[in-house]
Structure formats: structure tokens, C-alpha cells
Design an enzyme around this catalytic site. Structure first.
Site, PDB file in Angstrom:
ATOM      1  N   ARG B 108      56.180   0.268  91.898  1.00 63.66           N
ATOM      2  CA  ARG B 108      56.927   0.867  90.770  1.00 63.66           C
ATOM      3  C   ARG B 108      57.480  -0.168  89.805  1.00 63.66           C
ATOM      4  NH1 ARG B 108      59.082   4.664  94.830  1.00 63.66           N
ATOM      5  NH2 ARG B 108      57.687   6.449  94.859  1.00 63.66           N
ATOM      6  N   LYS B 130      52.831  -2.637  75.496  1.00 61.96           N
ATOM      7  CA  LYS B 130      51.752  -1.679  75.782  1.00 61.96           C
ATOM      8  C   LYS B 130      50.758  -2.316  76.734  1.00 61.96           C
ATOM      9  CE  LYS B 130      51.566   1.081  71.566  1.00 61.96           C
ATOM     10  NZ  LYS B 130      50.681   1.535  70.480  1.00 61.96           N
ATOM     11  N   GLU B 172      44.032  -9.425  63.196  1.00 58.54           N
ATOM     12  CA  GLU B 172      45.376  -8.871  63.437  1.00 58.54           C
ATOM     13  C   GLU B 172      46.429  -9.572  62.576  1.00 58.54           C
ATOM     14  OE1 GLU B 172      45.666  -6.164  65.035  1.00 58.54           O
ATOM     15  OE2 GLU B 172      43.935  -6.074  66.377  1.00 58.54           O
ATOM     16  N   LYS B 214      55.622  -8.874  64.934  1.00 59.25           N
ATOM     17  CA  LYS B 214      55.302  -7.702  65.757  1.00 59.25           C
ATOM     18  C   LYS B 214      56.502  -7.313  66.631  1.00 59.25           C
ATOM     19  CE  LYS B 214      52.336  -5.491  69.087  1.00 59.25           C
ATOM     20  NZ  LYS B 214      51.063  -5.399  69.792  1.00 59.25           N
ATOM     21  N   GLU B 224      56.909   4.048  69.620  1.00 53.55           N
ATOM     22  CA  GLU B 224      55.987   4.454  68.560  1.00 53.55           C
ATOM     23  C   GLU B 224      56.252   5.857  68.036  1.00 53.55           C
ATOM     24  OE1 GLU B 224      52.021   2.882  69.105  1.00 53.55           O
ATOM     25  OE2 GLU B 224      51.198   4.466  67.867  1.00 53.55           O
ATOM     26  N   ARG B 228      56.383   1.692  64.432  1.00 55.00           N
ATOM     27  CA  ARG B 228      55.369   0.996  65.238  1.00 55.00           C
ATOM     28  C   ARG B 228      53.961   1.492  64.944  1.00 55.00           C
ATOM     29  NH1 ARG B 228      55.538  -0.868  71.625  1.00 55.00           N
ATOM     30  NH2 ARG B 228      53.574  -2.003  71.510  1.00 55.00           N
ATOM     31  N   ASN B 232      48.943   0.238  63.803  1.00 50.83           N
ATOM     32  CA  ASN B 232      47.612   0.816  63.984  1.00 50.83           C
ATOM     33  C   ASN B 232      46.760   0.745  62.715  1.00 50.83           C
ATOM     34  OD1 ASN B 232      47.962   1.573  66.706  1.00 50.83           O
ATOM     35  ND2 ASN B 232      49.193   3.327  66.051  1.00 50.83           N
ATOM     36  N   HIS B 235      43.098   0.517  62.873  1.00 52.23           N
ATOM     37  CA  HIS B 235      42.735   0.735  64.274  1.00 52.23           C
ATOM     38  C   HIS B 235      42.189   2.125  64.580  1.00 52.23           C
ATOM     39  CE1 HIS B 235      44.582  -3.102  64.858  1.00 52.23           C
ATOM     40  NE2 HIS B 235      44.384  -3.070  66.160  1.00 52.23           N
ATOM     41  N   HIS B 239      38.936   1.624  66.387  1.00 50.03           N
ATOM     42  CA  HIS B 239      38.674   1.922  67.798  1.00 50.03           C
ATOM     43  C   HIS B 239      37.426   2.788  67.969  1.00 50.03           C
ATOM     44  CE1 HIS B 239      42.913   1.047  69.590  1.00 50.03           C
ATOM     45  NE2 HIS B 239      42.146  -0.018  69.566  1.00 50.03           N
ATOM     46  N   HIS B 249      36.752  -6.507  68.730  1.00 53.57           N
ATOM     47  CA  HIS B 249      37.923  -5.755  68.276  1.00 53.57           C
ATOM     48  C   HIS B 249      38.284  -6.151  66.837  1.00 53.57           C
ATOM     49  CE1 HIS B 249      41.627  -3.465  68.650  1.00 53.57           C
ATOM     50  NE2 HIS B 249      42.311  -4.507  68.206  1.00 53.57           N
TER      51      HIS B 249
END
Lengths: 339, 339
Positions: B108, B130, B172, B214, B224, B228, B232, B235, B239, B249
């Protein structure tokens, strides 16, 4: 239905007591919800679940594994479940643990609520946000802590449960009374299982009391730095035994509590061991067992409660007051050999 | 080494800039740490990793899957890793995503830090908490958001990277400049890849600037809900393209940014599309591509950024100011068909 919102950490959980499955649409939108349940429950409640999206998994702890989680994730993706989907675990602790785990990780977390169907899940497993899966011999080795969005308590679901399932739940209720609630311990001692099974109001009140007792402990210590460890009373040895024998969780915890009570008397001068053992017994739960000490110690070494060379063992100062005791692994080994 | 502690939500992350791998023992205890890395990196840095416990996985995005996570968990259990163990991801985004995911769920959640080895990981992937794994065609379908305990930036690790990896990182960096930092956009336009590759101080400063940019966005909106989402930019389409073609990427995001810039001009009257396209190009990144629109739309429908029948699309108001735009799925379909 009595609804209350309770904040734990950054999350708010809606508690719905005296709820009825037929009112589920009051807390979750049918169109955007997916119910996770097992084959047995699905067969029993097919009618009531009609119109709800469901994912049905095989019943039993042996399916509380990553592979089942993988299957649920694949199905959710096929169903085009998205960040606005509500996931609902309808079942006992296995289902709520699995659902909580998938709900915490699918798309990095979607709204997740539980409808506990067993007494154990109502008073313990569904509460506090711990979720997870087993890995090999190790219970809950992988999981997260994340509070559910809602808890939906419908005690009429307990009616069809077999005696052994009721006993399972009472093991955790007795645990709560031992570590935190002496008046409840006395109430339990005055009654027995048949008393609660026959009285819907009595069991509803007991469920509520235990759900709120556990919630309070979790509120004060969500990440188990201190007080929450008390909830592991009976569970250290219990988990090790559960792995090794064909014991239910409640049976294993009951034996664990018995040994922890004896340990409390030799380490802390606890004088009410007999009362504890007799209460456990009076609810049809086992108290003593013979087991392979080396094997049990091996599993204990992998217990999550272990920290390097010590283990946190929960003992009783008196009935109603549990304490966290840090023991060196060596001493635990000696104790187990002498049990 | 410049160290600073930054609070994000309830967590505190230690940022170590201008760090050197040889000083790793200053942030993690060798005895109680396990480094996760891939075969290529292990081969290259065997000497420097000597004396550290390591788990070595196969390199590449195709191994960023549950099965690899399962293997890491099994190995940690065998190693008797416990709640006091520190997990360290040493690698690019695949390794930091995987390590973050296992670190968030093993027992956990155990202490987890990253040593990003690619430019992309330094300025983006390792930052913001993330983590996750891919499921079938869906990138990061399963994971959590959990801030790392530390980030360890050693830009000397970039020296051996091939040109394409540098380009990946710059995609990026350009993204950051487009949505948040017009002065950096101008600085990037004045230089080129060779400039930064040849100047350790310049790239160290750029890494620091982007990591902190960032971080600031994530600090303000960890989960998000709003700001945030700006990260993207490029993206959403990116993606979908990355899944379908053999694109890196950075390449996919670059094409995504190009189309998003065009979309910005038709929907918001954005007038600097050419500047954006020319900057992307000048760093050796692609801008236009032909693709199967139906397939791309199919994947888009499963994007985590989708919410029921709308999708959040990131557009530019001007260079340095990204905005979140909510588009109905139907409109996205039409737009894609017209691209």
C-alpha cells in the site's frame, strides 16, 4: 435511510445506514455505474441488480488476485468506462478489496462505493479505505489506501448468510470491543449470536456502532502510523494462520486474539484473558489451535506490520484499551515457539 | 548539489539538482533500497550501481505492463522488501512510471524516488506523481497519482543519449513554453539542439526551469481538475497517433501540438501557428502526418481526458498561454475528418 458525510483525510465518504438495495439509484447513476460482484451474489440478487451494468467474478479469496483485477480492467475498457464512471463493489471483503483496488487505479482513480453484503464487510472490510489483492501467500501485499465515495448499509442482506459468516463478522466486532469499547464488550457478553440474528434493529445498531468506531480510528490515523495499528489486534498471528490452514478470517483472528490476550498477560500483566477467551467462544469461534511454528514464523516475517527487525504486536492493557507493542523479531520467534 | 523540498498536496518531494549518481547514498540507504532499471541502463551503469540491490527489467514501452509490475512485486517479496524499503526508479519515463506504480501499491505504498536518465523523464515524466502501466492500446489506463519522495537530477546521464532521445525531451520543453513560458519559447527559438547538447550548464538550467515549471502547475492542481490539463497540450491526438504508428512520444506530441495550434487558430483566432510549427521543426521534430482518421478517433474515444460525450482539448490563446477547451465528441470527430 440515515445519511451522513464523514471526512477522512482529504476525502469525504457518504455513509448510508438503514439503506435498502432498491434505493441504490439515490447514490449512483445507473447509466454511469458498474457493479462488481461475484457469481453467488449475482445469482441471489439478479432481480434487484436488473438494469445495472455488472461485472461478475468468481467467488472466494483465491480470486482476490491481480489476474482478476486485470480482467475487471479489461472489461471496464470494453464498456468504455471513463473518469465519470462510478464503480460499486457489491459483496463481502474480497469484492470490496478488489473493487477498491481497481477503482483506485483505473484511470488513476474513479468514484468508488461499496455495498457490503457480509457482516465482516459491514463492520470492517469496507471501511477505512484499505484495498488490495493477495500475492502468493501474502495477503494484501499490493493495494492502496483510498477512502470510498460512499458506503451503503442494508442489513437485510445479512438474512441469508450462513452461521459461519455471522461468526466471521462477530470476530471483528469482538476485536473492536477489546481494543476500544468496554461497554460494547459487556453488551456482547450479555447476548449471543442468535440474539442479533433474530433482531434487525439490534444488528443494524451494532453495525452502525462498529462502522463508526472503525471510522473514528481511521480518521485519526488514516495511514496507520499509530492508533490504526490497534485494528490489527489478533491479525498478526491470525493472518499467518489463515494462510496455512483452512480457517476463515474470523476463526484465524479469534485464535490470534486468544494468543494476543495471553501475551498481554505475560508482557503487560493483563488480567482479563479468560473473559476475552470466553466471549470469543460464546460466539462459536475457536480460541486455541496447534500449528507448525516454523512455517507461521516464516509468514510472519513477511507481514506488512514488520519493520526491519521488529514487528508491531497489538496487546491489551485492559478490555477496551488496546496498545501497540514493538517486539524484536527474535523475541516473536521465541514467543511463538513457547505458545 | 542543490537540494530543495517542495510540498505538493500532502506530500513533500526533495528535488536534488546538479546531483551526481555517485552521491546517491546521500538520499537513500544502500541497505534498504532497491533500484529498478532496465537491461540497457544496467549494462551502461553496472559499475556505478555496484553495491545497490537492483531489479532489472526488459527495456521499452511494450514492457510497461501489469506483467512486469507483477514480476517486480514477486522479486520485492522474495527480497523481503518491507515498509521501510526505498524503491528507486533509474531510467526514462517507462521505468519511472513502472516504479512509481509499484511503489504506490506494494504494501500500500513505500518510499519511492526517481533518477530520470532521459531528457523527457527529467523535464516531464518523473515529475508530478502520475504513474501507471499500459493496457492493450490504452496508455496509462491503470496507475495512481502519488508524488515521489525524491527526484535526483544528474544531467551527465544525458551525454550518451542518441539525438532522437534529445528530440523527445525537447518536444515536452517546447510544450511547456507554448502553454506557460513565452520567454523560454523565445530562448528556444534562438538556439537549437546542438547548442544545448554541447553545454552542460545550459541544459542543467533548462532541466531545472522545466522541472520547476511543471511542478508549479502540479502544485496548483495535483488531481488535474483544471490547470494541470494544460500539460496535455499536443497529447490528445499525440497519444492516439503514438499507438498507431511507430512514432516516439516526442514525435507524436509534436504532430499533436501542430494540429492543436491549427485548431487554436480556427477556434480561438490564435495567430502564431507558424512560429510554433517552425520551432518544433527546428528541433528536428515532425509536424504533419497522414493517418487513419477512423482508427485515431476510436482510440481518442478511450482517452482518459474524455468525460462522457465531451473531451478536454488544450488550445493556445497565445504563445505562453494554453487554455482548456471542452469539445463535444461529435465535433472532435468532424475536426479529425477535416484535418
Amino acid at each position: 435511510m440515515e445519511s451522513k458525510k464523514i471526512r477522512i483525510g482529504n476525502a469525504v465518504t457518504e455513509y448510508h445506514f438503514n439503506a435498502s438495495l432498491s434505493k441504490l439509484q439515490l447514490v449512483a447513476d445507473r447509466k454511469y455505474s458498474v457493479i462488481i460482484t461475484d457469481e453467488n451474489l449475482y445469482d441471489s440478487y439478479k432481480k434487484k441488480l436488473k438494469g445495472w451494468n455488472t461485472i461478475v467474478v468468481k467467488p472466494g479469496e483465491e480470486f482476490k488476485v491481480q489476474q482478476t483485477a486485470d480482467t475487471i480492467v479489461d472489461t471496464l475498457a470494453e464498456m468504455e468506462a471513463d473518469r465519470k464512471t462510478t464503480l460499486i463493489g457489491f459483496g463481502g471483503g474480497v469484492i470490496t478489496d478488489l473493487t477498491g483496488y481497481v477503482g483506485a487505479t483505473y484511470m488513476r482513480g474513479i468514484r468508488t462505493g461499496f455495498i457490503p453484503t457480509s457482516l465482516l464487510a459491514m463492520v470492517d472490510a469496507s471501511i477505512g479505505g484499505k484495498n488490495g489483492i493477495d500475492v502468493g501467500l501474502y495477503k494484501n501485499l499490493v493495494g492502496t489506501i483510498r477512502q470510498p465515495a460512499f458506503l451503503f448499509f442494508d442489513v437485510s442482506l445479512l438474512q441469508s448468510l450462513p452461521e459461519s459468516e455471522w461468526q466471521n463478522g462477530f470476530a471483528e466486532i469482538i476485536k473492536h470491543s477489546c481494543i476500544k469499547d468496554a461497554p460494547m464488550f459487556r453488551e456482547l457478553a450479555e447476548h449471543d449470536l442468535a440474539y442479533y440474528r433474530g433482531r434487525k434493529n439490534a444488528i443494524a445498531a451494532l453495525v452502525r456502532r462498529n462502522a463508526l468506531l472503525k471510522t473514528k480510528v481511521v480518521q485519526r490515523d488514516e495511514t496507520e502510523q499509530g492508533e490504526r495499528k490497534l485494528l490489527n489486534f489478533g491479525h498478526t498471528l491470525g493472518h499467518a494462520l489463515e494462510n496455512q490452514f483452512e480457517l476463515s478470517h474470523g476463526q484465524a483472528v479469534s485464535i490470534g486474539m486468544t494468543y494476543a490476550a495471553h501475551l498481554s498477560s505475560s508482557l503487560l500483566g493483563f488480567r482479563q484473558t479468560e473473559k476475552v477467551v470466553s466471549l470469543i467462544s460464546s460466539y462459536g469461534l475457536p480460541t486455541y489451535a496447534s500449528f507448525d511454528r516454523t512455517k507461521v514464523f516464516d509468514v510472519l516475517k513477511h507481514d506488512k506490520k514488520r519493520e526491519r527487525d521488529t514487528i508491531h504486536y497489538i496487546l491489551l492493557d485492559r478490555i477496551g484499551k488496546g496498545v501497540v507493542h514493538t517486539l524484536p523479531l527474535d523475541q516473536v520467534k521465541t514467543i511463538i515457539e513457547q505458545l
